[in-house]
Scaffold this active site. Structure first.
Site, PDB file in Angstrom:
ATOM      1  N   LYS A  92     -16.211   9.903  39.800  1.00 49.17           N
ATOM      2  CA  LYS A  92     -16.353  10.491  38.462  1.00 49.17           C
ATOM      3  C   LYS A  92     -17.391   9.726  37.634  1.00 49.17           C
ATOM      4  O   LYS A  92     -18.283  10.324  37.038  1.00 49.17           O
ATOM      5  CB  LYS A  92     -14.993  10.446  37.747  1.00 49.17           C
ATOM      6  CG  LYS A  92     -15.069  10.719  36.251  1.00 49.17           C
ATOM      7  CD  LYS A  92     -13.713  10.691  35.592  1.00 49.17           C
ATOM      8  CE  LYS A  92     -13.221   9.323  35.162  1.00 49.17           C
ATOM      9  NZ  LYS A  92     -13.814   8.812  33.905  1.00 49.17           N
ATOM     10  N   ASN A  93     -17.255   8.404  37.607  1.00 49.59           N
ATOM     11  CA  ASN A  93     -18.095   7.633  36.697  1.00 49.59           C
ATOM     12  C   ASN A  93     -19.528   7.452  37.195  1.00 49.59           C
ATOM     13  O   ASN A  93     -20.364   6.905  36.482  1.00 49.59           O
ATOM     14  CB  ASN A  93     -17.443   6.283  36.377  1.00 49.59           C
ATOM     15  CG  ASN A  93     -16.218   6.471  35.498  1.00 49.59           C
ATOM     16  OD1 ASN A  93     -15.995   7.558  34.955  1.00 49.59           O
ATOM     17  ND2 ASN A  93     -15.409   5.428  35.360  1.00 49.59           N
TER      18      ASN A  93
ATOM     19  N   CYS B  73      -9.880   5.622  21.240  1.00 49.71           N
ATOM     20  CA  CYS B  73      -9.045   6.394  22.163  1.00 49.71           C
ATOM     21  C   CYS B  73      -7.854   5.531  22.555  1.00 49.71           C
ATOM     22  O   CYS B  73      -7.663   4.448  22.014  1.00 49.71           O
ATOM     23  CB  CYS B  73      -9.833   6.845  23.377  1.00 49.71           C
ATOM     24  SG  CYS B  73     -10.219   5.531  24.497  1.00 49.71           S
TER      25      CYS B  73
ATOM     26  N   ARG C 290     -13.545   1.223  21.319  1.00 49.94           N
ATOM     27  CA  ARG C 290     -14.689   1.690  22.101  1.00 49.94           C
ATOM     28  C   ARG C 290     -15.912   2.080  21.255  1.00 49.94           C
ATOM     29  O   ARG C 290     -16.349   3.231  21.259  1.00 49.94           O
ATOM     30  CB  ARG C 290     -14.259   2.837  23.024  1.00 49.94           C
ATOM     31  CG  ARG C 290     -13.114   2.408  23.924  1.00 49.94           C
ATOM     32  CD  ARG C 290     -12.734   3.423  24.938  1.00 49.94           C
ATOM     33  NE  ARG C 290     -13.686   3.523  26.028  1.00 49.94           N
ATOM     34  CZ  ARG C 290     -13.565   4.366  27.033  1.00 49.94           C
ATOM     35  NH1 ARG C 290     -12.539   5.186  27.074  1.00 49.94           N
ATOM     36  NH2 ARG C 290     -14.458   4.403  27.991  1.00 49.94           N
TER      37      ARG C 290
ATOM     38  N   ASP D  63     -10.061  -0.452  35.334  1.00 45.42           N
ATOM     39  CA  ASP D  63      -9.566   0.873  35.739  1.00 45.42           C
ATOM     40  C   ASP D  63      -8.508   0.803  36.839  1.00 45.42           C
ATOM     41  O   ASP D  63      -7.966   1.837  37.242  1.00 45.42           O
ATOM     42  CB  ASP D  63     -10.739   1.765  36.192  1.00 45.42           C
ATOM     43  CG  ASP D  63     -11.615   2.186  35.022  1.00 45.42           C
ATOM     44  OD1 ASP D  63     -11.165   2.070  33.868  1.00 45.42           O
ATOM     45  OD2 ASP D  63     -12.752   2.626  35.269  1.00 45.42           O
TER      46      ASP D  63
ATOM     47  N   ARG E  65      -8.481  15.129  34.377  1.00 47.00           N
ATOM     48  CA  ARG E  65      -9.831  14.757  33.963  1.00 47.00           C
ATOM     49  C   ARG E  65     -10.516  13.940  35.051  1.00 47.00           C
ATOM     50  O   ARG E  65     -11.735  13.977  35.178  1.00 47.00           O
ATOM     51  CB  ARG E  65      -9.777  13.893  32.692  1.00 47.00           C
ATOM     52  CG  ARG E  65      -9.594  14.654  31.409  1.00 47.00           C
ATOM     53  CD  ARG E  65      -9.745  13.708  30.238  1.00 47.00           C
ATOM     54  NE  ARG E  65     -10.788  12.733  30.546  1.00 47.00           N
ATOM     55  CZ  ARG E  65     -10.726  11.441  30.274  1.00 47.00           C
ATOM     56  NH1 ARG E  65      -9.706  10.926  29.642  1.00 47.00           N
ATOM     57  NH2 ARG E  65     -11.716  10.636  30.596  1.00 47.00           N
TER      58      ARG E  65
HETATM   59  N1  EPU Z   1     -18.357  -2.130  23.858  1.00 44.26           N
HETATM   60  C1  EPU Z   1     -18.808  -2.498  22.613  1.00 44.26           C
HETATM   61  N2  EPU Z   1     -19.944  -1.893  22.129  1.00 44.26           N
HETATM   62  C2  EPU Z   1     -20.627  -0.955  22.842  1.00 44.26           C
HETATM   63  C3  EPU Z   1     -20.163  -0.591  24.118  1.00 44.26           C
HETATM   64  C4  EPU Z   1     -19.008  -1.196  24.606  1.00 44.26           C
HETATM   65  O1  EPU Z   1     -18.217  -3.333  21.944  1.00 44.26           O
HETATM   66  O2  EPU Z   1     -21.641  -0.454  22.347  1.00 44.26           O
HETATM   67  C5  EPU Z   1     -17.133  -2.743  24.405  1.00 44.26           C
HETATM   68  C6  EPU Z   1     -16.002  -1.742  24.614  1.00 44.26           C
HETATM   69  O3  EPU Z   1     -15.291  -1.502  23.434  1.00 44.26           O
HETATM   70  C7  EPU Z   1     -15.175  -2.404  25.680  1.00 44.26           C
HETATM   71  C8  EPU Z   1     -16.241  -3.125  26.516  1.00 44.26           C
HETATM   72  O4  EPU Z   1     -17.395  -3.214  25.706  1.00 44.26           O
HETATM   73  O5  EPU Z   1     -14.320  -3.350  25.102  1.00 44.26           O
HETATM   74  C9  EPU Z   1     -16.612  -2.428  27.807  1.00 44.26           C
HETATM   75  O6  EPU Z   1     -16.811  -1.065  27.591  1.00 44.26           O
HETATM   76  P1  EPU Z   1     -17.857  -0.187  28.402  1.00 44.26           P
HETATM   77  O7  EPU Z   1     -18.927   0.232  27.466  1.00 44.26           O
HETATM   78  O8  EPU Z   1     -18.278  -0.889  29.642  1.00 44.26           O
HETATM   79  O9  EPU Z   1     -16.990   1.071  28.780  1.00 44.26           O
HETATM   80  P2  EPU Z   1     -17.523   2.530  28.924  1.00 44.26           P
HETATM   81  O10 EPU Z   1     -18.927   2.478  29.412  1.00 44.26           O
HETATM   82  O11 EPU Z   1     -17.221   3.318  27.719  1.00 44.26           O
HETATM   83  C10 EPU Z   1     -16.928   2.857  31.468  1.00 44.26           C
HETATM   84  C11 EPU Z   1     -16.063   3.788  32.257  1.00 44.26           C
HETATM   85  C12 EPU Z   1     -14.592   3.488  31.983  1.00 44.26           C
HETATM   86  C13 EPU Z   1     -14.327   2.029  32.369  1.00 44.26           C
HETATM   87  C14 EPU Z   1     -15.291   1.101  31.623  1.00 44.26           C
HETATM   88  C15 EPU Z   1     -15.165  -0.349  32.033  1.00 44.26           C
HETATM   89  C16 EPU Z   1     -17.461   5.742  32.446  1.00 44.26           C
HETATM   90  C17 EPU Z   1     -17.705   7.149  32.086  1.00 44.26           C
HETATM   91  N3  EPU Z   1     -16.388   5.152  31.902  1.00 44.26           N
HETATM   92  O12 EPU Z   1     -16.608   3.091  30.093  1.00 44.26           O
HETATM   93  O13 EPU Z   1     -13.821   4.350  32.805  1.00 44.26           O
HETATM   94  O14 EPU Z   1     -13.011   1.687  32.066  1.00 44.26           O
HETATM   95  O15 EPU Z   1     -16.656   1.514  31.837  1.00 44.26           O
HETATM   96  O16 EPU Z   1     -15.415  -0.510  33.373  1.00 44.26           O
HETATM   97  O17 EPU Z   1     -18.188   5.172  33.239  1.00 44.26           O
HETATM   98  C18 EPU Z   1     -11.945   5.613  33.430  1.00 44.26           C
HETATM   99  O18 EPU Z   1     -12.625   6.080  34.367  1.00 44.26           O
HETATM  100  O19 EPU Z   1     -10.699   5.799  33.346  1.00 44.26           O
HETATM  101  C19 EPU Z   1     -12.603   4.829  32.396  1.00 44.26           C
HETATM  102  C20 EPU Z   1     -12.039   4.588  31.208  1.00 44.26           C
END
Ligand code: EPU
Length: 417
Positions: free
Chosen positions: A22-23, A117, A122, A305, A397
């Site tokens: 998915k990701n 969420c 996030r 995850d 999802r």
């Molecule tokens: N963060 C910030 N500022 C930003 C971006 C992130 O503070 O601008 C923080 C977040 O709040 C969090 C940390 O950095 O505490 C890491 O978040 P990240 O941005 O890496 O998460 P994401 O990119 O929104 C993806 C996956 C998630 C997975 C995370 C961590 C996708 C579509 N989603 O989310 O997947 O948990 O990386 O590995 O790739 C899932 O599949 O169930 C899922 C939640």
């Protein structure tokens, strides 16, 4: 609304085939915005988030065809509105992945802010700060990011936190920017490398993906391509835990075990017997299950995850385990539901102490997010009697036919419509 009913007590055995990630699929679909030519994708999981992304792209004018056989053709030759509306973003935060490609290709974008969420606040400040350093102006008005640029230019971007979609967004934005962009403290997740591979086959110049420093030299134009999405390491890990927790014997096939090193190492420390082949692995659950502490970190460490699924396993451990979540600030909602099933878990801030050896009993439980739903199924597999999991749309999802795959391994599980 659908529910999942699980009756615990059977040991799983057999072979399960893993779907596409998915990701990795979500950013790959967003990347199609970077060219007018057709992007053909294979091995997409036919799940809720993929269909939401299809709708999001169609809403912009992309000709997006996603088929149940896992193939998709996306052609962005007629993008009329570079906008991601709230209605679509609120159901799937990954919609933010269109921001980078839209800015690269159209120099403007209007994307709803995702908001918090069930697993934390996030924010997307790092996505926006990166784009601003590349010459964009990003305003937040009426709940939307309104971004505009005269044309992006390359820049040195040091991210203070490792962010997966942030890295992906900025990498996509940089492919068509003027000059070189360096992403430092970048995410190394296999999904980032898969996106880099896709972008390279579209003509992008990227190196260093899979390490903390990614270099992108902007090119004038990208072209269409054909790309196969990597297997879903989190789905594979979920089935690995399903085997371990039920003292089963399951071959998890069609995956890349190298992407699961931390997860399989952790499971073997709890006593499971694991044998690895190039594109599959086998997990034989053993009793007793040893309780072992775990801490989540960005890849290649133990993934957030898989935290909820691992917690389900630890409820059956012999001893106590401390589960520490460092990636998200509020990812323990599943613990409260497991407690309702009889687990002994104490949550304090980012740590949960799981005292094992408590027999679980089936209950009606609520799924709060995707991985929490999976963990409640795992708990249900070993609970006495019936567990009824509500809000199954979270599960749909992200997992392709999980109940059918588990049923084929011998689980007593069904969907109630
Ligand atoms: N963060 C910030 N500022 C930003 C971006 C992130 O503070 O601008 C923080 C977040 O709040 C969090 C940390 O950095 O505490 C890491 O978040 P990240 O941005 O890496 O998460 P994401 O990119 O929104 C993806 C996956 C998630 C997975 C995370 C961590 C996708 C579509 N989603 O989310 O997947 O948990 O990386 O590995 O790739 C899932 O599949 O169930 C899922 C939640």
């Amino acid at each position: 609304m659908d529910k999942i009913r699980v009756v615990g007590g059977t040991s799983l055995s057999g072979r399960v085939e893993i779907s596409g990630a998915k990701n990795a699929a979500l950013p790959a679909m967003a990347a199609a915005l970077l060219t007018e030519e057709a992007v053909h994708l294979e091995n997409l999981p036919y799940i809720g988030d993929i269909l939401t992304t299809r709708d999001l792209l169609r809403n912009m004018g992309v000709d997006a065809d996603v088929r149940e056989d896992g193939t998709a053709t996306l052609k962005a030759s007629d993008v009329r509105s570079p906008e991601a509306p709230y209605e679509l973003v609120k159901t799937m935060r990954a919609s933010i992945l269109v921001l980078g490609p839209l800015m690269a290709k159209f120099q403007r974008a209007k994307v709803s802010l995702p908001g918090g969420c069930a697993i934390g606040a996030r924010p997307i400040n790092l996505h926006l700060a990166g784009l601003e350093r590349m010459g964009a102006k990003c305003d937040v008005v009426h709940g939307y990011v309104d971004a505009l640029s005269p044309g992006l230019h390359g820049s040195y971007l040091l991210m203070d936190m490792v962010t997966v979609t942030g890295t992906e967004n900025l990498m996509m934005a940089a492919t068509l920017a003027e000059g070189e962009t360096v992403l430092d403290n970048a995410a190394c997740e296999p999904e980032v490398s898969d996106l880099a591979a896709l972008l390279r086959s579209m003509g992008a110049e990227i190196e260093g993906d899979g390490t903390r420093t990614i270099r992108i030299r902007g090119v004038r134009k990208l072209h269409g391509c054909r790309h196969r999405i990597i297997p879903d390491r989190i789905e594979a890990g979920t089935f690995a835990v399903a085997s371990a927790i039920t003292q089963g014997d399951v071959e998890v096939a069609g995956c890349d075990p190298r992407h699961l090193t931390a997860v399989l190492t952790q499971l073997s420390q709890t006593g499971a017997e694991i044998s690895i082949r190039p594109d599959s692995f086998r997990v034989r659950g053993r009793s007793p299950i040893s309780s072992k502490n775990v801490t989540t970190y960005p890849y290649p460490a133990f993934p957030t995850d898989m935290q909820a699924q691992y917690m389900a396993l630890m409820t059956q451990g012999e001893g106590s385990a401390l589960v520490t979540e460092t990636v998200f600030e509020n990812r323990f909602m599943h613990a409260l539901e497991m407690i309702r099933m009889g687990a002994d878990i104490t949550v304090e801030g980012r740590q949960a102490l799981v005292k094992g050896g408590r027999p679980l009993t089936g209950a009606r439980v609520l799924a709060s997010d995707l991985r929490a739903s999976a963990s409640l199924i795992l708990a249900g597999l070993v609970a006495k009697g019936e567990t009824l999991i509500d809000r199954v749309y979270h599960l749909d999802r992200g997992y392709y036919h999980i109940e059918e795959k588990l049923a084929r391994l011998g689980a007593r599980i069904e969907r109630i419509r």
